[in-house]
Design a protein around this motif. Structure first.
Motif, mmCIF file in Angstrom:
data_model
loop_
_atom_site.group_PDB
_atom_site.id
_atom_site.type_symbol
_atom_site.label_atom_id
_atom_site.label_comp_id
_atom_site.label_asym_id
_atom_site.label_seq_id
_atom_site.Cartn_x
_atom_site.Cartn_y
_atom_site.Cartn_z
ATOM 1 N N LEU A 190 38.282 42.007 41.294
ATOM 2 C CA LEU A 190 36.938 41.636 40.844
ATOM 3 C C LEU A 190 36.762 40.138 40.628
ATOM 4 C CD1 LEU A 190 36.482 44.498 38.211
ATOM 5 C CD2 LEU A 190 35.513 44.413 40.526
ATOM 6 N N ASN A 191 37.765 39.332 40.917
ATOM 7 C CA ASN A 191 37.677 37.905 40.594
ATOM 8 C C ASN A 191 36.568 37.185 41.339
ATOM 9 O OD1 ASN A 191 39.922 38.227 38.915
ATOM 10 N ND2 ASN A 191 40.721 36.221 39.486
ATOM 11 N N ALA A 192 36.382 37.494 42.632
ATOM 12 C CA ALA A 192 35.348 36.799 43.400
ATOM 13 C C ALA A 192 33.958 37.149 42.878
ATOM 14 C CB ALA A 192 35.469 37.138 44.880
ATOM 15 N N ILE A 193 33.783 38.379 42.439
ATOM 16 C CA ILE A 193 32.513 38.775 41.834
ATOM 17 C C ILE A 193 32.284 37.991 40.551
ATOM 18 C CG2 ILE A 193 31.272 40.695 40.761
ATOM 19 C CD1 ILE A 193 32.911 42.508 42.732
ATOM 20 N N ALA A 194 33.333 37.874 39.735
ATOM 21 C CA ALA A 194 33.212 37.120 38.488
ATOM 22 C C ALA A 194 32.925 35.646 38.749
ATOM 23 C CB ALA A 194 34.490 37.276 37.671
ATOM 24 N N MET A 195 33.542 35.091 39.782
ATOM 25 C CA MET A 195 33.307 33.682 40.106
ATOM 26 C C MET A 195 31.841 33.451 40.475
ATOM 27 S SD MET A 195 35.302 31.274 42.870
ATOM 28 C CE MET A 195 34.766 32.259 44.277
ATOM 29 N N LEU A 196 31.257 34.379 41.218
ATOM 30 C CA LEU A 196 29.835 34.271 41.565
ATOM 31 C C LEU A 196 28.980 34.362 40.304
ATOM 32 C CD1 LEU A 196 27.617 34.125 43.712
ATOM 33 C CD2 LEU A 196 27.816 36.614 43.972
ATOM 34 N N ARG A 197 29.275 35.283 39.439
ATOM 35 C CA ARG A 197 28.541 35.399 38.172
ATOM 36 C C ARG A 197 28.616 34.124 37.356
ATOM 37 N NH1 ARG A 197 31.622 38.685 33.814
ATOM 38 N NH2 ARG A 197 32.845 36.761 34.078
ATOM 39 N N ASN A 198 29.794 33.513 37.343
ATOM 40 C CA ASN A 198 30.016 32.362 36.476
ATOM 41 C C ASN A 198 29.289 31.103 36.933
ATOM 42 O OD1 ASN A 198 31.690 34.079 35.093
ATOM 43 N ND2 ASN A 198 33.601 33.094 35.704
ATOM 44 N N ARG A 199 28.649 31.135 38.087
ATOM 45 C CA ARG A 199 27.856 29.989 38.535
ATOM 46 C C ARG A 199 26.618 29.785 37.666
ATOM 47 N NH1 ARG A 199 25.371 30.212 43.054
ATOM 48 N NH2 ARG A 199 25.497 27.976 43.538
ATOM 49 N N ARG A 200 26.217 30.811 36.940
ATOM 50 C CA ARG A 200 25.073 30.734 36.039
ATOM 51 C C ARG A 200 25.467 31.319 34.687
ATOM 52 N NH1 ARG A 200 23.616 28.132 39.751
ATOM 53 N NH2 ARG A 200 21.669 28.254 40.973
ATOM 54 N N ASP A 201 24.756 30.949 33.667
ATOM 55 C CA ASP A 201 24.993 31.540 32.350
ATOM 56 C C ASP A 201 24.160 32.812 32.231
ATOM 57 O OD1 ASP A 201 25.871 31.948 29.787
ATOM 58 O OD2 ASP A 201 24.422 30.569 28.874
ATOM 59 N N LEU A 202 24.477 33.777 33.123
ATOM 60 C CA LEU A 202 23.736 35.029 33.216
ATOM 61 C C LEU A 202 24.739 36.163 33.413
ATOM 62 C CD1 LEU A 202 20.980 33.771 35.686
ATOM 63 C CD2 LEU A 202 20.606 34.353 33.268
ATOM 64 N N PRO A 203 24.354 37.384 33.092
ATOM 65 C CA PRO A 203 25.316 38.497 33.162
ATOM 66 C C PRO A 203 25.410 39.176 34.517
ATOM 67 C CG PRO A 203 23.306 39.242 32.120
ATOM 68 C CD PRO A 203 23.119 37.767 32.393
ATOM 69 N N TRP A 204 24.850 38.604 35.567
ATOM 70 C CA TRP A 204 24.945 39.240 36.877
ATOM 71 C C TRP A 204 25.446 38.266 37.934
ATOM 72 C CZ3 TRP A 204 20.083 38.728 34.409
ATOM 73 C CH2 TRP A 204 19.259 37.720 34.910
ATOM 74 N N PRO A 205 26.130 38.786 38.974
ATOM 75 C CA PRO A 205 26.469 40.198 39.175
ATOM 76 C C PRO A 205 27.466 40.709 38.133
ATOM 77 C CG PRO A 205 27.642 38.846 40.767
ATOM 78 C CD PRO A 205 26.681 37.931 40.055
ATOM 79 N N SER A 206 27.311 41.932 37.753
ATOM 80 C CA SER A 206 28.145 42.533 36.711
ATOM 81 C C SER A 206 29.464 43.025 37.298
ATOM 82 C CB SER A 206 27.400 43.697 36.061
ATOM 83 O OG SER A 206 28.284 44.497 35.303
ATOM 84 N N VAL A 207 30.562 42.557 36.753
ATOM 85 C CA VAL A 207 31.861 43.010 37.256
ATOM 86 C C VAL A 207 32.085 44.492 36.952
ATOM 87 C CG1 VAL A 207 32.949 40.739 37.218
ATOM 88 C CG2 VAL A 207 33.069 42.182 35.192
ATOM 89 N N THR A 208 31.578 44.962 35.835
ATOM 90 C CA THR A 208 31.773 46.377 35.516
ATOM 91 C C THR A 208 30.890 47.269 36.382
ATOM 92 O OG1 THR A 208 30.253 46.096 33.652
ATOM 93 C CG2 THR A 208 32.611 46.052 33.167
ATOM 94 N N SER A 209 29.658 46.848 36.635
ATOM 95 C CA SER A 209 28.783 47.663 37.486
ATOM 96 C C SER A 209 29.342 47.773 38.903
ATOM 97 C CB SER A 209 27.378 47.074 37.523
ATOM 98 O OG SER A 209 26.756 47.169 36.256
ATOM 99 N N LEU A 210 29.809 46.655 39.449
ATOM 100 C CA LEU A 210 30.363 46.697 40.793
ATOM 101 C C LEU A 210 31.729 47.378 40.804
ATOM 102 C CD1 LEU A 210 29.060 43.262 42.005
ATOM 103 C CD2 LEU A 210 28.481 45.483 42.964
ATOM 104 N N GLY A 211 32.491 47.249 39.719
ATOM 105 C CA GLY A 211 33.731 48.002 39.609
ATOM 106 C C GLY A 211 33.465 49.495 39.595
ATOM 107 N N ARG A 212 32.413 49.902 38.918
ATOM 108 C CA ARG A 212 32.036 51.326 38.886
ATOM 109 C C ARG A 212 31.700 51.817 40.302
ATOM 110 N NH1 ARG A 212 28.373 50.898 35.472
ATOM 111 N NH2 ARG A 212 29.468 51.753 33.638
ATOM 112 N N ILE A 213 30.926 51.046 41.039
ATOM 113 C CA ILE A 213 30.582 51.444 42.411
ATOM 114 C C ILE A 213 31.839 51.561 43.265
ATOM 115 C CG2 ILE A 213 29.405 50.696 44.515
ATOM 116 C CD1 ILE A 213 27.289 49.384 42.672
ATOM 117 N N ALA A 214 32.770 50.625 43.094
ATOM 118 C CA ALA A 214 34.013 50.683 43.859
ATOM 119 C C ALA A 214 34.785 51.958 43.562
ATOM 120 C CB ALA A 214 34.874 49.457 43.547
#
Length: 248
Positions: free
Chosen positions: A9-33
């Protein structure tokens, strides 16, 4: 049995961390996986938290415990005291130890098992007391002596670094040679009683060849290529594609 897929999930988290916002959600995408065939989720919580944040770990642990109790949480990283404390607090089913300098962009080499055996042995034993399976990041051309030293630490598995294989995407001859070396190392590991994992720069295109070369392969951990494909195909379809590719 095909290798199991752990989605990093690191690449998803890196994308999220570009903004001070909660998306994309690592848990939501982890759930889909996990809903679409992934066996587990992998994270690499670096000291600077530039990818996964320490605060993500309890949420991922809860996702698995509450909704997917048969899935596995794999936490990878360099065994500093801070990292070991994080692991012990979040009880992953597997810990993958990597020899990264904290400033490295990504993992790019395996452990020097013969030189670091004593240090690794104490860490491995500490982690095994917590109930975790322990995997050690390993060069794809590891010698028998190196793998014997890895086994002597008490580790359960090695994870072969497949970056050199991934880099041969446009050169079939080099790809065949990289697979030949992985096949040799995989057989040595299996002879010594070490389980075999693999990870780094794996894709839908190169996974089948790896699966055929390493019939003993138990798990692949994939982040960058899978996340890139998810931008095109969506996470659910991408995970299904990667699960199929694991079948060889």
């Amino acid at each position: 049995m095909p290798a199991q897929l752990s989605v990093n999930l690191n690449a998803i988290a890196m994308l999220r961390n570009r903004r001070d916002l909660p998306w994309p959600s690592v848990t939501s995408l982890g759930r889909i996986a996990l809903q679409n065939g992934a066996h587990g989720l992998t994270v690499h919580p670096r000291p600077d938290q530039r990818h996964i944040r320490f605060s993500d770990l309890p949420d991922i642990r809860a996702l698995i415990d509450d909704e997917f109790p048969q899935a596995e949480f794999n936490i990878e990283g360099y065994p500093t005291e801070e990292f070991l404390d994080l692991v012990e607090a979040h009880a992953p089913e597997q810990v993958t130890l990597v020899p990264d300098d904290p400033a490295q962009a990504t993992s790019d080499h395996g452990w020097d098992f013969e030189g670091k055996g004593n240090v690794l042995r104490s860490v491995v034993q500490r982690l095994k007391k917590s109930g975790a399976r322990v995997s050690l990041f390993c060069d794809p051309d590891a010698s028998r002596a190196s793998l014997e030293a890895a086994k002597a630490t008490g580790a359960d598995r090695v994870e072969f670094y497949t970056g050199p294989y991934g880099a041969t995407f446009d050169d079939p001859a080099r790809a065949a040679e990289a697979l030949r070396q992985l096949e040799i190392s995989g057989k040595l590991a299996a002879e010594l009683g070490l389980g075999v994992n693999a990870g780094h720069d794996l894709t839908v295109d190169n996974l089948p060849g790896l699966a055929r070369a390493l019939p003993q392969l138990l798990e692949v951990s994939i982040g960058h290529g899978l996340t890139a494909d998810a931008l095109e195909y969506g996470m659910a379809e991408t995970v299904r594609r990667f699960v199929k590719a694991c079948q060889g």
